[in-house]
Design a protein around this motif. Sequence first.
Motif, PDB file in Angstrom:
ATOM      1  N   LEU A  51       0.804  -1.218   0.000  1.00  0.00           N
ATOM      2  CA  LEU A  51       0.000   0.000   0.000  1.00  0.00           C
ATOM      3  C   LEU A  51       0.841   1.274   0.000  1.00  0.00           C
ATOM      4  CD1 LEU A  51      -3.029  -0.594   2.399  1.00  0.00           C
ATOM      5  CD2 LEU A  51      -3.117   0.130   0.016  1.00  0.00           C
ATOM      6  N   PHE A  52       1.894   1.300   0.793  1.00  0.00           N
ATOM      7  CA  PHE A  52       2.583   2.561   1.028  1.00  0.00           C
ATOM      8  C   PHE A  52       3.975   2.653   0.398  1.00  0.00           C
ATOM      9  CE2 PHE A  52      -0.396   2.044   4.618  1.00  0.00           C
ATOM     10  CZ  PHE A  52      -1.192   3.163   4.394  1.00  0.00           C
ATOM     11  N   PHE A  53       4.718   1.542   0.351  1.00  0.00           N
ATOM     12  CA  PHE A  53       6.034   1.617  -0.281  1.00  0.00           C
ATOM     13  C   PHE A  53       5.893   1.809  -1.794  1.00  0.00           C
ATOM     14  CE2 PHE A  53      10.227   0.239  -1.716  1.00  0.00           C
ATOM     15  CZ  PHE A  53      11.042   0.871  -0.799  1.00  0.00           C
ATOM     16  N   SER A  54       4.824   1.251  -2.372  1.00  0.00           N
ATOM     17  CA  SER A  54       4.588   1.471  -3.804  1.00  0.00           C
ATOM     18  C   SER A  54       4.336   2.949  -4.091  1.00  0.00           C
ATOM     19  CB  SER A  54       3.404   0.627  -4.273  1.00  0.00           C
ATOM     20  OG  SER A  54       2.222   0.960  -3.573  1.00  0.00           O
ATOM     21  N   VAL A  55       3.676   3.645  -3.167  1.00  0.00           N
ATOM     22  CA  VAL A  55       3.451   5.083  -3.317  1.00  0.00           C
ATOM     23  C   VAL A  55       4.785   5.831  -3.280  1.00  0.00           C
ATOM     24  CG1 VAL A  55       2.384   7.115  -2.270  1.00  0.00           C
ATOM     25  CG2 VAL A  55       1.153   4.940  -2.321  1.00  0.00           C
TER      26      VAL A  55
ATOM     27  N   LEU B  89       7.384   2.226  -9.984  1.00  0.00           N
ATOM     28  CA  LEU B  89       6.206   1.414  -9.705  1.00  0.00           C
ATOM     29  C   LEU B  89       6.347   0.013 -10.287  1.00  0.00           C
ATOM     30  CD1 LEU B  89       3.326   1.048  -8.680  1.00  0.00           C
ATOM     31  CD2 LEU B  89       2.506   2.092 -10.799  1.00  0.00           C
ATOM     32  N   LEU B  90       6.773  -0.074 -11.546  1.00  0.00           N
ATOM     33  CA  LEU B  90       6.909  -1.380 -12.192  1.00  0.00           C
ATOM     34  C   LEU B  90       8.029  -2.208 -11.569  1.00  0.00           C
ATOM     35  CD1 LEU B  90       6.369  -0.360 -15.911  1.00  0.00           C
ATOM     36  CD2 LEU B  90       4.823  -1.697 -14.481  1.00  0.00           C
ATOM     37  N   SER B  91       9.121  -1.561 -11.182  1.00  0.00           N
ATOM     38  CA  SER B  91      10.226  -2.302 -10.568  1.00  0.00           C
ATOM     39  C   SER B  91       9.816  -2.888  -9.219  1.00  0.00           C
ATOM     40  CB  SER B  91      11.441  -1.391 -10.394  1.00  0.00           C
ATOM     41  OG  SER B  91      11.178  -0.367  -9.439  1.00  0.00           O
ATOM     42  N   PHE B  92       8.831  -2.272  -8.569  1.00  0.00           N
ATOM     43  CA  PHE B  92       8.311  -2.800  -7.310  1.00  0.00           C
ATOM     44  C   PHE B  92       7.207  -3.824  -7.559  1.00  0.00           C
ATOM     45  CE2 PHE B  92       5.204  -2.632  -3.818  1.00  0.00           C
ATOM     46  CZ  PHE B  92       6.032  -2.929  -2.737  1.00  0.00           C
ATOM     47  N   ALA B  93       6.341  -3.536  -8.529  1.00  0.00           N
ATOM     48  CA  ALA B  93       5.155  -4.359  -8.736  1.00  0.00           C
ATOM     49  C   ALA B  93       5.468  -5.707  -9.387  1.00  0.00           C
ATOM     50  CB  ALA B  93       4.128  -3.599  -9.573  1.00  0.00           C
ATOM     51  N   ILE B  94       6.335  -5.717 -10.403  1.00  0.00           N
ATOM     52  CA  ILE B  94       6.575  -6.950 -11.159  1.00  0.00           C
ATOM     53  C   ILE B  94       7.173  -8.059 -10.294  1.00  0.00           C
ATOM     54  CG2 ILE B  94       7.897  -7.971 -13.060  1.00  0.00           C
ATOM     55  CD1 ILE B  94       7.440  -5.366 -14.614  1.00  0.00           C
ATOM     56  N   PRO B  95       8.310  -7.837  -9.597  1.00  0.00           N
ATOM     57  CA  PRO B  95       8.836  -8.942  -8.758  1.00  0.00           C
ATOM     58  C   PRO B  95       7.914  -9.292  -7.595  1.00  0.00           C
ATOM     59  CG  PRO B  95      10.080  -6.919  -8.389  1.00  0.00           C
ATOM     60  CD  PRO B  95       9.193  -6.666  -9.568  1.00  0.00           C
ATOM     61  N   ASN B  96       7.172  -8.305  -7.089  1.00  0.00           N
ATOM     62  CA  ASN B  96       6.254  -8.570  -5.983  1.00  0.00           C
ATOM     63  C   ASN B  96       5.136  -9.502  -6.424  1.00  0.00           C
ATOM     64  OD1 ASN B  96       5.494  -8.227  -3.333  1.00  0.00           O
ATOM     65  ND2 ASN B  96       5.393  -5.999  -3.436  1.00  0.00           N
ATOM     66  N   ALA B  97       4.569  -9.246  -7.603  1.00  0.00           N
ATOM     67  CA  ALA B  97       3.513 -10.119  -8.121  1.00  0.00           C
ATOM     68  C   ALA B  97       4.069 -11.467  -8.552  1.00  0.00           C
ATOM     69  CB  ALA B  97       2.813  -9.433  -9.295  1.00  0.00           C
ATOM     70  N   LEU B  98       5.268 -11.456  -9.157  1.00  0.00           N
ATOM     71  CA  LEU B  98       5.894 -12.710  -9.581  1.00  0.00           C
ATOM     72  C   LEU B  98       6.194 -13.616  -8.397  1.00  0.00           C
ATOM     73  CD1 LEU B  98       8.433 -11.840 -12.438  1.00  0.00           C
ATOM     74  CD2 LEU B  98       6.428 -13.347 -12.564  1.00  0.00           C
TER      75      LEU B  98
ATOM     76  N   LEU C  69      19.757   0.034  -5.106  1.00  0.00           N
ATOM     77  CA  LEU C  69      18.707  -0.569  -4.288  1.00  0.00           C
ATOM     78  C   LEU C  69      17.943  -1.647  -5.048  1.00  0.00           C
ATOM     79  CD1 LEU C  69      17.111  -0.418  -1.593  1.00  0.00           C
ATOM     80  CD2 LEU C  69      15.710   1.376  -2.642  1.00  0.00           C
ATOM     81  N   LEU C  70      17.986  -1.603  -6.368  1.00  0.00           N
ATOM     82  CA  LEU C  70      17.114  -2.434  -7.192  1.00  0.00           C
ATOM     83  C   LEU C  70      17.340  -3.931  -6.982  1.00  0.00           C
ATOM     84  CD1 LEU C  70      14.889  -2.050  -9.269  1.00  0.00           C
ATOM     85  CD2 LEU C  70      16.622  -2.185 -11.068  1.00  0.00           C
ATOM     86  N   PHE C  71      18.595  -4.381  -7.014  1.00  0.00           N
ATOM     87  CA  PHE C  71      18.872  -5.824  -6.928  1.00  0.00           C
ATOM     88  C   PHE C  71      18.435  -6.434  -5.600  1.00  0.00           C
ATOM     89  CE2 PHE C  71      21.766  -9.348  -5.827  1.00  0.00           C
ATOM     90  CZ  PHE C  71      21.350 -10.264  -6.796  1.00  0.00           C
ATOM     91  N   PRO C  72      18.875  -5.903  -4.445  1.00  0.00           N
ATOM     92  CA  PRO C  72      18.419  -6.523  -3.189  1.00  0.00           C
ATOM     93  C   PRO C  72      16.911  -6.409  -2.998  1.00  0.00           C
ATOM     94  CG  PRO C  72      19.605  -4.480  -2.757  1.00  0.00           C
ATOM     95  CD  PRO C  72      19.822  -4.798  -4.199  1.00  0.00           C
ATOM     96  N   MET C  73      16.300  -5.332  -3.509  1.00  0.00           N
ATOM     97  CA  MET C  73      14.854  -5.192  -3.375  1.00  0.00           C
ATOM     98  C   MET C  73      14.128  -6.267  -4.188  1.00  0.00           C
ATOM     99  SD  MET C  73      12.321  -2.040  -4.397  1.00  0.00           S
ATOM    100  CE  MET C  73      12.396  -2.483  -6.149  1.00  0.00           C
ATOM    101  N   ILE C  74      14.571  -6.483  -5.424  1.00  0.00           N
ATOM    102  CA  ILE C  74      13.929  -7.495  -6.272  1.00  0.00           C
ATOM    103  C   ILE C  74      14.091  -8.886  -5.666  1.00  0.00           C
ATOM    104  CG2 ILE C  74      14.133  -8.682  -8.495  1.00  0.00           C
ATOM    105  CD1 ILE C  74      14.666  -5.996  -9.783  1.00  0.00           C
ATOM    106  N   VAL C  75      15.306  -9.193  -5.167  1.00  0.00           N
ATOM    107  CA  VAL C  75      15.545 -10.502  -4.550  1.00  0.00           C
ATOM    108  C   VAL C  75      14.646 -10.687  -3.328  1.00  0.00           C
ATOM    109  CG1 VAL C  75      17.233 -11.893  -3.302  1.00  0.00           C
ATOM    110  CG2 VAL C  75      17.895 -10.722  -5.410  1.00  0.00           C
ATOM    111  N   GLY C  76      14.581  -9.665  -2.478  1.00  0.00           N
ATOM    112  CA  GLY C  76      13.757  -9.752  -1.277  1.00  0.00           C
ATOM    113  C   GLY C  76      12.284  -9.927  -1.598  1.00  0.00           C
TER     114      GLY C  76
END
Length: 584
Positions: free
Chosen positions: A20-24, A35-44, A168-175
């Motif tokens: 809800l809030f980190f995506s904002v 938004l997409l860099s957060f949404a795509i790995p999260n949904a995947l 930040l992108l790589f560790p965020m996507i992995v997490g």
Amino acid sequence: MNSVVWGASVALSWMWGLGLFFSVHFTFLYGWTGLLSFAIPNALSLVVFGWIAGRSSRNASLKTWIESAFARHAGLFSLYQIAAVALTLFALISYFLVPLASTPAVFMALSILAIGVFTGELAGIGRLVKLHAVYLAAAVAAAVVLVANGPAIAPATQAGDLPFFAGLLFPMIVGLLLGPAYDIQQWQRAVEMQKRKVPVARSFAFGGVIFFCLLMLNGALALQVTGGLEAGAFIGRDGFVHAQSAITQALSQGGGLPLFLYCVWVLLCLLATFDSAQSALSWFLPTVINANDNPLLRMMPQALLKSTLPAFVLASGAAVLVWSVGGHLEYFMIVYATLFVPYSAILLRDLWDGSKRTEITTTTLFAGLASLLVMSSGYLNDIPLLMTVAGLIALSPLFIERRRALSENGEEIVSAPKLDAMEMMEGSHKEQVILQPRDILPAFDPDGRFDGKWFEIRLTATYSDTNSVGNVYFANYVSWVGKARELFFRRCMPNFDLKQTPFYILTRSFNHKFIREAREFEEIIVRLRIKTYNRKFVKLEHQLFNSARELLGEGEQSLMFVTTDNYSLTDIPSDVVVAFTPHV
């Protein structure tokens, strides 16, 4: 249709504080790219988790598998869930209630939490899934009306630092990709899906798609209403921009219907997280407590240990503490992107390949802690490279920790007993050995022997051991294990006197899995060793092999010690500890 309903529950419960809030925050700083860099790995992550769990559910019981993992890592699963509730409660206070000038914000947040917990307790997972479908319809309707009647979405501007974003992108996507692995809520859904014969992979795939749409809707709302806000308005005490409350602040200025619709959207999403946490913890805690032999836990009130109340109290305390010292959601995010990553990666790999289990050592813990420290240093000192390195450190145990083969019931396979010099066997018949003068016959001790930490005895099944069809009668396997146990005790404590002993050893539980049949005149090898022990209980594991070194069966038993006068439970006597410690 069932898959869609379950997928809706998966998606809505995953729309917690981060969704809800980190995506904002990411959308405000980096626009559609963020938004997409957060949404795509999260949904995947939901799709991948469901795919792996669904693949495993075709051949094995997910409930049995995950309960074994619960037993080994109960503390980590508990910490993950408590942190998830704390994060969501903290986000509710900091980025929703406080910007709305709700007084007192903490009391309001705890009231919302209590409603969610009460709902989860009343509904149970079956009715909760249907309730979430209603929540989802209402929340999406509110958000769609809000976006449809709002201003046009302006071209996104990037207020964030791109090199910082890249680090930040790589560790965020992995997490994000590994996130569901230690989430009890998603495990409960997967187990229930298998139990109700709902396709696990398909349901989580629907969940991933629905969740992606929810994030897109939330991001579109952020782009729509925050276009006129300056990044300087969101600088925190640490000097960083924290724009998680951007939508709340923008809508609170106008009030009216838009703010009401946003409240419906936020509260329904967060209630789904809270009621799911209650349902999942109510399922998880009794499972862990009932399987635990720790004497300290046994002395504590079992009702309290199985209650979800302490977990929610801890989560509430942590949320209020972090809010009171001016913390931010990114600090929670750093923990999820580092500390839990090595354990989550190993858990998913073991679930994918059910024939092996990773032997987790302190290497995994140190890797998680090192990753956390390096990530924190890189984040706070604006060094993007360190953040990327932190992600690599977190994944390192995946390639370092040793893996062991497992049996069909998920227990570790130990190699078959070694052959004696005379025991070159073909089926169930020994080959002839020609002895020369002065040769010493390496006879097997009829009272058993030690092979490393294993104690083993050998015997031959005869007609009296078989049933009407020629197989060894099932009860004889248990009898043979009991015989091996008694000889094991005799070997370790030869001076034990039953008439003078101040304690008795009683069998607390016994289980055995039958794998193969044995027949008349087959040699049977019974092996037994100490598996674990604590102050009051000892757990022994056993295996039975035939003459071809094929595993016939395996299992374990739990022993307890009582006084001879009144049969009261007592600590393991010192004589027993001294005698058996060399064989642990």
